[in-house]
Scaffold this motif. Structure first.
Motif, short mmCIF file in Angstrom:
data_model
loop_
_atom_site.label_atom_id
_atom_site.label_comp_id
_atom_site.label_asym_id
_atom_site.label_seq_id
_atom_site.Cartn_x
_atom_site.Cartn_y
_atom_site.Cartn_z
N ASN A 51 6.89 -23.62 -4.83
CA ASN A 51 6.12 -23.73 -6.06
C ASN A 51 4.64 -23.44 -5.83
OD1 ASN A 51 6.08 -24.12 -8.86
ND2 ASN A 51 5.33 -26.21 -8.62
N ARG A 52 4.36 -22.32 -5.16
CA ARG A 52 2.99 -21.93 -4.83
C ARG A 52 2.63 -20.63 -5.56
NH1 ARG A 52 1.60 -24.62 -0.02
NH2 ARG A 52 2.97 -26.43 0.03
N PRO A 53 1.38 -20.52 -5.97
CA PRO A 53 0.94 -19.25 -6.55
C PRO A 53 0.91 -18.17 -5.49
CG PRO A 53 -0.92 -20.71 -6.20
CD PRO A 53 0.32 -21.51 -5.87
N VAL A 54 1.01 -16.92 -5.92
CA VAL A 54 0.98 -15.80 -4.99
C VAL A 54 -0.08 -14.79 -5.45
CG1 VAL A 54 2.88 -14.56 -6.13
CG2 VAL A 54 2.38 -14.09 -3.75
N THR A 55 -0.88 -14.33 -4.51
CA THR A 55 -1.88 -13.31 -4.77
C THR A 55 -1.35 -11.98 -4.26
OG1 THR A 55 -3.68 -14.90 -4.59
CG2 THR A 55 -4.27 -12.59 -4.36
N LEU A 56 -1.30 -11.00 -5.15
CA LEU A 56 -0.71 -9.71 -4.82
C LEU A 56 -1.76 -8.63 -4.65
CD1 LEU A 56 2.31 -9.79 -7.28
CD2 LEU A 56 2.34 -10.18 -4.81
N HIS A 57 -1.65 -7.92 -3.56
CA HIS A 57 -2.49 -6.77 -3.22
C HIS A 57 -1.68 -5.52 -3.53
CE1 HIS A 57 -4.86 -4.12 -0.55
NE2 HIS A 57 -3.69 -3.60 -0.25
N CYS A 58 -2.33 -4.51 -4.06
CA CYS A 58 -1.61 -3.27 -4.33
C CYS A 58 -2.56 -2.08 -4.30
CB CYS A 58 -0.94 -3.34 -5.70
SG CYS A 58 0.11 -1.91 -6.01
N VAL A 59 -2.13 -1.05 -3.59
CA VAL A 59 -2.85 0.22 -3.59
C VAL A 59 -1.81 1.31 -3.84
CG1 VAL A 59 -4.23 1.87 -2.28
CG2 VAL A 59 -4.64 -0.59 -2.01
N GLY A 60 -1.84 1.86 -5.04
CA GLY A 60 -1.00 3.00 -5.37
C GLY A 60 0.49 2.74 -5.47
N TYR A 86 1.90 0.21 -7.83
CA TYR A 86 1.96 -0.82 -8.87
C TYR A 86 3.36 -0.99 -9.44
CZ TYR A 86 -3.02 -0.81 -8.38
OH TYR A 86 -4.27 -0.91 -7.85
N GLY A 87 4.07 0.11 -9.66
CA GLY A 87 5.44 0.00 -10.15
C GLY A 87 6.34 -0.75 -9.18
N ALA A 88 6.20 -0.46 -7.90
CA ALA A 88 7.02 -1.11 -6.88
C ALA A 88 6.69 -2.60 -6.77
CB ALA A 88 6.83 -0.43 -5.53
N ASP A 144 0.87 -1.17 0.00
CA ASP A 144 0.00 0.00 0.00
C ASP A 144 0.91 1.22 0.00
OD1 ASP A 144 -2.31 -1.47 0.16
OD2 ASP A 144 -2.73 -1.00 2.24
N LYS A 145 0.63 2.14 -0.89
CA LYS A 145 1.42 3.37 -0.94
C LYS A 145 1.34 4.06 0.43
CE LYS A 145 1.97 7.63 -3.54
NZ LYS A 145 1.48 8.40 -4.69
N PRO A 146 2.49 4.42 0.98
CA PRO A 146 2.47 5.03 2.32
C PRO A 146 1.81 6.40 2.33
CG PRO A 146 4.67 5.12 1.39
CD PRO A 146 3.83 4.33 0.43
N ARG A 147 1.03 6.63 3.38
CA ARG A 147 0.36 7.92 3.54
C ARG A 147 0.46 8.33 5.00
NH1 ARG A 147 -3.30 5.14 0.03
NH2 ARG A 147 -3.43 6.20 -1.95
N GLY A 148 0.87 9.54 5.23
CA GLY A 148 0.89 10.09 6.59
C GLY A 148 1.72 9.29 7.56
N LYS A 149 1.11 8.97 8.70
CA LYS A 149 1.82 8.28 9.78
C LYS A 149 2.18 6.84 9.42
CE LYS A 149 -0.33 11.02 13.38
NZ LYS A 149 -1.18 11.01 14.57
N LYS A 150 1.54 6.28 8.41
CA LYS A 150 1.80 4.91 8.02
C LYS A 150 3.03 4.77 7.12
CE LYS A 150 -2.98 3.41 8.35
NZ LYS A 150 -4.09 2.78 7.66
N ALA A 151 3.66 5.88 6.80
CA ALA A 151 4.80 5.85 5.88
C ALA A 151 5.90 4.92 6.37
CB ALA A 151 5.33 7.25 5.64
N GLY A 152 6.07 4.80 7.66
CA GLY A 152 7.12 3.94 8.21
C GLY A 152 6.89 2.47 7.97
N SER A 153 5.66 2.08 7.69
CA SER A 153 5.37 0.66 7.48
C SER A 153 5.74 0.18 6.09
CB SER A 153 3.88 0.39 7.73
OG SER A 153 3.09 0.96 6.69
#
Length: 152
Positions: free
Chosen positions: A49-58, A60-62, A21-30
């Protein structure tokens, strides 16, 4: 280490949902912790050899860079799923080059602003999002999977 142990006990399980998740405010450290976890999860997924499900908010390049870096280091999960993809359309090709699949929610196929994104995803890479009812906006009804096919 714990993830690996759990996956070994459950050979049918995939890895995730993991991502950034793109860092915002106080969560930037995470963000650094998120990156470290993602890198570790990609390594374990490839190793077992397991599939991976990727979560992304803002970020995507990273996320794409993390998958590319993992592959460059020899860690190649057998499948990558971009969970509830609503990212920029220009990222679709990059994720397709990483053999990714894209789960789409009701919002992806019904919101006019996301129509170009949905159309950019090759149909053989589209998966219907399983937690889509949790992503409904006020006044929306729970869609049927057949509604996605009709919009493709």
């Amino acid at each position: 280490a714990r993830l690996r142990e759990v996956l070994l006990r459950h050979p049918e399980a995939g890895v995730g949902e993991t991502g950034l998740d793109k860092p915002r405010g106080k969560k930037a450290g995470s963000y650094a912790a998120q990156q470290a976890a993602l890198e570790g999860h990609l390594r374990v997924a490839a190793e077992l050899n397991r599939p991976v499900t990727l979560h992304c908010v803002g970020a995507y390049g990273a996320v794409a860079e993390a998958v590319e870096a993992a592959r460059g280091a020899g860690a190649r999960p057998p499948a990558v799923v971009m969970h509830s993809f609503a990212g920029p359309g220009e990222m679709v090709g990059r994720f397709v080059s990483l053999d990714a699949y894209f789960s789409v929610s009701h919002g992806t196929v019904t919101r006019p602003a996301l129509a170009p994104v949905f159309r950019a995803i090759p149909l053989d890479r589209v998966l219907v999002e399983t937690d889509a009812p949790d992503q409904l906006h006020a006044g929306e009804e729970d869609p049927e999977p057949r509604e996605v096919e009709g919009r493709a």
